[in-house]
Scaffold this active site. Structure first.
Site, mmCIF file in Angstrom:
data_model
loop_
_atom_site.group_PDB
_atom_site.id
_atom_site.type_symbol
_atom_site.label_atom_id
_atom_site.label_comp_id
_atom_site.label_asym_id
_atom_site.label_seq_id
_atom_site.Cartn_x
_atom_site.Cartn_y
_atom_site.Cartn_z
ATOM 1 N N SER A 112 43.441 30.393 61.882
ATOM 2 C CA SER A 112 42.450 30.827 63.177
ATOM 3 C C SER A 112 41.657 31.514 63.119
ATOM 4 O O SER A 112 40.534 31.948 62.219
ATOM 5 C CB SER A 112 43.245 30.858 64.357
ATOM 6 O OG SER A 112 42.592 30.680 65.474
ATOM 7 N N ASP A 252 35.405 29.966 66.284
ATOM 8 C CA ASP A 252 36.187 30.771 65.722
ATOM 9 C C ASP A 252 36.455 30.023 64.189
ATOM 10 O O ASP A 252 35.956 28.995 64.001
ATOM 11 C CB ASP A 252 37.658 31.108 66.259
ATOM 12 C CG ASP A 252 38.410 29.833 66.318
ATOM 13 O OD1 ASP A 252 37.852 28.695 66.673
ATOM 14 O OD2 ASP A 252 39.609 30.030 66.442
ATOM 15 N N ASP A 254 38.873 28.270 62.956
ATOM 16 C CA ASP A 254 39.241 26.821 62.829
ATOM 17 C C ASP A 254 38.647 25.678 63.966
ATOM 18 O O ASP A 254 39.055 24.690 63.952
ATOM 19 C CB ASP A 254 40.545 26.652 63.009
ATOM 20 C CG ASP A 254 41.489 27.047 64.341
ATOM 21 O OD1 ASP A 254 40.587 27.832 64.909
ATOM 22 O OD2 ASP A 254 42.485 26.388 64.479
ATOM 23 N N ASP A 256 38.530 25.821 67.022
ATOM 24 C CA ASP A 256 39.077 25.271 68.347
ATOM 25 C C ASP A 256 38.843 26.209 69.455
ATOM 26 O O ASP A 256 38.996 25.905 70.765
ATOM 27 C CB ASP A 256 40.704 24.993 68.260
ATOM 28 C CG ASP A 256 41.436 26.373 68.046
ATOM 29 O OD1 ASP A 256 40.804 27.432 67.639
ATOM 30 O OD2 ASP A 256 42.705 26.332 67.728
#
Length: 460
Positions: A112, A252, A254, A256
């Site tokens: 993440s 960000d 990843d 999400d």
């Protein structure tokens, strides 16, 4: 899984089962494959009926992702599960494809918003949702069993899915309720954090008609989240102001989460975006149930929603807890201050691109700039300080007598005009100290004094 396994520097995840290594990734793939197949055989599933059982594996742009992808692929294949490899793709894209391909699960290799040296694994069910606790625990128990490969004729097969990005782009576009003009006339800066959405996010906005200036879209395996993206908004603020853009979208690593920047260069966080989406849904007669935030959500959000007659509820920090409360209360909109927003009437999980589209659609529909849409929400001063602590010591520190006494002192000083929250990070060896109130100077002073006490006790 909601539990993450972090690697090369040895950081451990929420449960702390194991550091992320290639050997562990292989065993995790094997264990997950075994459990998923067992559930399929025992209970049946509408995910893969009439097809070979498969999983979808995606990743962000970390250099270690290639290594862990190969290890997970080998693990699933050794359990007799086919693997669909989609390469770098946003986490919510994997959740979507798990449903689209009727897979046993979607698997994401990502840490993440963490630095590039970390990595981890998240799982989604064939419904595109986080796995339930019982299934997670079953997989963890299977990890303790001796690894045994299926017979050669039953090994899983792997193939690349070249259409994955295009499918996800079309899905994102379908979630925006836009008039015929789409996003035409909007100039956007899109910061992809050198992460998983570097190819898809700019294309989504372009295909809907916006003029897009992309930054943070040149990943090299080492620069994910490095001075860019939702955790480092300085560059996108500068770009929006320099280019005179209508808004900025910062994701960000990843993909999400998202925060935005308004036309004046002000950062618009997840609480403010959540307000805009909820208020727009209410105007359209589409808002159901309460809006769900977290213990970290700003008091100003609750007050602004209350003024609109919208019920607000706080969940524990973490997107899975927001999701659970939305399901329990029949809600559709919730999220976190960090920008992890969930629109269950559009997607099954948090999606930075989809969230941004909901806000941009509101701007277009009402012909108002972002600064005007967020104006009714007056944020209360909130200071958050991350205190680095020893691994596994955060809970003990929260129960420490000196820390508890310091918390009580701050709460007494704030009276009824504020609150204090101590929360361990789920991904890093940090204890987050948050103080909120109406007096900004007092809030900052109290947060600093409390963080100092935590830091001193952590050193004992």
């Amino acid at each position: 899984m909601g539990r993450k396994y972090f690697g090369t520097d040895g950081i451990r995840g929420e449960v702390g089962q194991a550091p992320m290594t290639p050997d562990f990734a292989l065993r995790l793939g094997w264990a997950a494959g075994r459990v998923l197949l067992r559930r399929l055989n025992e209970r049946g599933s509408d995910a893969v009926r009439g097809a070979r059982p498969c999983v979808v594996i995606g990743k962000d742009t970390r250099l270690s992702g290639y290594m862990f992808e190969s290890a997970l692929e080998a693990g699933f294949a050794s359990a007799g599960v086919d693997v669909l490899l989609v390469g770098p793709l946003a986490t919510p894209g994997i959740a979507y494809l798990a449903r689209t391909f009727r897979a046993l699960a979607g698997v994401v290799i990502s840490a993440s918003h963490n630095p590039f040296a970390d990595n981890g694994v998240k799982f989604f069910s064939h419904h595109g949702q986080k796995l339930d606790d019982a299934l997670e625990l079953e997989i963890e128990a299977e990890l303790e069993q001796p690894l045994a490969c299926v017979a050669s004729g039953h090994l899983g097969r792997a193939r690349r899915v070249e259409s994955a990005s295009g499918r996800y782009i079309e899905f994102c576009k379908s979630t925006a309720r836009l008039a015929n003009g789409g996003l035409r006339g909007l100039a956007l800066v899109v910061d992809c954090a050198n992460g998983a959405a570097y190819q898809t996010a700019p294309e989504v906005f372009r295909e809907l008609g916006a003029t897009v200036h992309a930054i943070g879209n040149n990943p090299d395996g080492l620069n994910i989240n490095q001075d860019c993206g939702s955790t480092h908004p300085d560059h996108i603020v500068e770009a929006v102001q320099r280019l005179g853009a209508d808004a900025g979208v910062a994701l960000d690593g990843d993909g999400d989460r998202c925060i935005m920047v308004d036309e004046k260069g002000a950062v618009v966080d997840g609480d403010q975006l959540l307000y805009v989406i909820a208020e727009d849904r209410q105007r359209a007669g589409e808002l159901r149930g309460p809006v769900v935030g977290t213990l970290m959500s700003n008091l100003g959000l609750a007050l602004a929603l209350e003024a609109r007659g919208i019920e607000f509820e706080r969940a524990r920090v973490g997107d899975r807890y927001v999701f659970e409360r939305l399901l329990a209360r029949g809600g559709t909109v919730g999220g976190e201050s960090s920008g992890h927003l969930i629109c269950l009437d559009r997607s099954t999980t948090g999606d930075g691109t989809v969230s941004a589209l909901q806000v941009l659609a509101a701007m277009c529909d009402r012909n108002q700039p972002l600064s005007q849409l967020v104006a009714p929400l007056e944020k209360c001063p909130q200071t958050l300080i991350n205190v680095r602590v020893g691994r596994g010591t955060a809970d003990a520190l929260m129960a420490d007598a000196c820390v508890m006494r310091a918390v009580s002192d701050v709460e007494a000083a704030l009276g009824g005009d504020g609150r204090v929250l101590l929360r361990p990070s789920g991904t890093e060896p940090l204890l987050r100290v948050m103080v909120e109130g109406r007096d900004g100077e007092a809030v900052a002073r109290h947060a600093r004094s409390l963080a100092d006490v935590v830091d001193q006790r952590a050193a004992v």
